[in-house]
Design a protein around this motif. Sequence first.
Motif, short mmCIF file in Angstrom:
data_model
loop_
_atom_site.label_atom_id
_atom_site.label_comp_id
_atom_site.label_asym_id
_atom_site.label_seq_id
_atom_site.Cartn_x
_atom_site.Cartn_y
_atom_site.Cartn_z
N GLY A 118 1.98 -0.11 4.66
CA GLY A 118 2.55 0.96 3.76
C GLY A 118 1.87 2.06 3.39
O GLY A 118 2.37 3.13 2.86
N ALA A 119 0.52 2.20 3.71
CA ALA A 119 -0.15 3.42 3.46
C ALA A 119 0.06 4.48 4.24
O ALA A 119 0.49 4.42 5.58
CB ALA A 119 -1.86 3.09 3.62
N ASP A 120 0.07 5.65 3.61
CA ASP A 120 0.30 6.94 4.58
C ASP A 120 -1.24 7.38 5.10
O ASP A 120 -1.99 7.65 4.30
CB ASP A 120 0.55 8.02 3.62
N VAL A 121 -1.30 7.27 6.48
CA VAL A 121 -2.62 7.54 6.90
C VAL A 121 -2.48 8.71 7.80
O VAL A 121 -1.55 9.00 8.77
CB VAL A 121 -2.89 6.23 8.05
N LEU A 122 -3.27 9.74 7.57
CA LEU A 122 -3.67 10.84 8.12
C LEU A 122 -4.94 10.80 9.06
O LEU A 122 -6.11 10.83 8.24
CB LEU A 122 -3.40 12.10 7.27
N PRO A 182 -1.96 19.06 9.36
CA PRO A 182 -2.94 18.32 8.52
C PRO A 182 -2.38 18.54 7.16
O PRO A 182 -2.79 19.51 6.29
CB PRO A 182 -4.11 19.30 8.74
N GLN A 183 -1.33 17.83 6.83
CA GLN A 183 -0.84 17.87 5.29
C GLN A 183 -0.34 16.49 5.17
O GLN A 183 -0.06 15.77 5.81
CB GLN A 183 0.20 18.80 5.18
N TRP A 184 -0.26 16.13 3.63
CA TRP A 184 0.20 14.99 3.13
C TRP A 184 1.76 15.31 3.26
O TRP A 184 2.22 16.27 3.43
CB TRP A 184 -0.27 14.69 2.03
N TRP A 185 2.46 14.10 2.88
CA TRP A 185 3.79 14.16 3.39
C TRP A 185 4.47 15.25 2.28
O TRP A 185 4.06 15.30 1.12
CB TRP A 185 4.65 12.77 2.73
N LEU A 241 0.85 -1.22 0.04
CA LEU A 241 -0.15 0.06 0.03
C LEU A 241 0.84 1.39 -0.01
O LEU A 241 0.39 2.36 0.29
CB LEU A 241 -1.03 0.14 1.24
N ALA A 242 2.07 1.06 -0.22
CA ALA A 242 2.96 2.31 -0.43
C ALA A 242 2.40 3.27 -1.28
O ALA A 242 2.02 2.94 -2.38
CB ALA A 242 4.39 1.88 -0.85
N GLY A 243 2.37 4.58 -1.02
CA GLY A 243 1.91 5.57 -2.00
C GLY A 243 0.48 5.91 -1.96
O GLY A 243 -0.36 6.62 -2.64
N ILE A 244 -0.33 5.16 -1.16
CA ILE A 244 -1.39 5.16 -0.78
C ILE A 244 -1.99 6.02 0.23
O ILE A 244 -1.61 5.77 1.35
CB ILE A 244 -2.55 3.77 -0.71
N ARG A 245 -2.89 7.13 -0.04
CA ARG A 245 -3.31 8.15 1.09
C ARG A 245 -4.63 7.78 1.66
O ARG A 245 -5.58 7.77 0.87
CB ARG A 245 -3.25 9.31 0.28
N GLY A 264 1.47 3.96 13.65
CA GLY A 264 1.71 3.97 12.03
C GLY A 264 0.86 5.17 11.74
O GLY A 264 0.93 5.31 10.33
N LYS A 265 0.29 6.14 12.27
CA LYS A 265 -0.52 7.26 11.94
C LYS A 265 0.31 8.44 12.08
O LYS A 265 0.81 8.59 13.17
CB LYS A 265 -1.88 7.08 12.16
#
Length: 449
Positions: free
Chosen positions: A221-225, A446-449, A196-200, A244-245
């Motif tokens: 691997g997900a990017d969890v916000l 509150p932002q994505w990488w 799940l790398a690259g999945i927001r 992980g978040k």
Amino acid sequence: MTDLLTSIQAALGLPPTPVTFTSSGALPSAFAVTDLACASIAVAGQAIGELLHRQTGHLPGLEVDRRLASFWFSTSLRPTGWSVPPLWDPVAGDYAARDGWIRLHTNAPHHRAAAESVLGTCADRAAMASKVAQWASSDLEQAVVDAGGCAAEMRSLQEWQAHPQGRAVNAEPLVRFTHGHDLPGKTWQGSVARPLAGIRVLDLTRVLAGPVASRFLAGLGADVLRIDPPSWNEPGVVPEMTLGKRCARLDLHDKVDRGVFDNLLKHADILLHGYRADALERLGYGFAERQRLAPGLIDVCLNAYGWSGPWQNRRGFDSLVQMSCGIADAGMHWKHADKPTPLPVQALDHATGYLMAASAIKLLSERLSNGQGGSARLSLARTAKLLIEHDPGTAEPLRPEDAGDQGVLVEQTPWGPAHRLQVPMKITDTPLQWVLGASELGAHRPQWW
């Protein structure tokens, strides 16, 4: 176990792929709690396996440990030199009413205030008990709900089956999928090790079910916000559920914060939310608006009591649903007890969380293949129906936890060092692992990488 797993696989549209279950034993209950834990974790793992199969042509093996699955349905965190705050508010719990039992859920300050607006201010359980005893359970349940609080009268299985909401839930599927519009296909950025790398993942969920889902996705691997309101806190579960978040805060009643949220949503792949059925609509973020802002969004949501019937917008939690649908009453008779006897863990929350994760992964796999987004709806009450319908059988008790069940890595948290239990699921060449340790709510921007 086989029937339960097959039922969930069919509900999710997954093939009846064999799963290896290791160890033995079960949590003590009138219901098949350990089987539910194993089956729900297994289908989440199977969903990842199917995604990898589509992307690589290879279907990995899958193994689930019954003991570890049971333990993770309680808590995975083992603090060193510190303690997690209590899970429950001092006056939360079950009370004898004039004609039966009722549960009051007062963990959130505004939910306690709602209960006390009906019953009067109560300093402790003894004061609350004396006031509850003067009420009929059904009248008190309705009064607390009308005041904006959370309460559930204890009903039997038969009473729930005859109740309008019970009948409504019985007619709903375990997972209701809806497919969206076709869009240009998204390129898979993952790998076998981190599928799940690259999945927001934008996570608007609280307490247990939704956070279980996002924790699982983060482990792959997900990017969890995670986004919480400015004043929200749940100290008893934050160390467990933020693993992980990244965790930020936004006020969706504020114009500036709404602009930030709109931008986050536009760039999200998966949205998880556990608001009551009408809550996002009242905030101006109904389904159509979410799809307009983020075409192709994978939209996975849950509520407590189902998506139809008179209670579809009712506030609820695992412990309340157990009271409403007959689980606590059946447990009381099974144990020959004189008070409500819930499941040994909050299994409705945890199982629904893994089913949410499986649903999100299934929809993602389809989106990667054909560019089609989609949504899934689940509820705690419908998961309860799944559990109630399956025979628990007989099994010896689980072997008690020991030091060997803990992972070797030390997790550095804001509260102190801790270990996590070893993960209950093994996917060949795809380890479930988290880059980030648990964090405080609001610890990140509150932002994505």
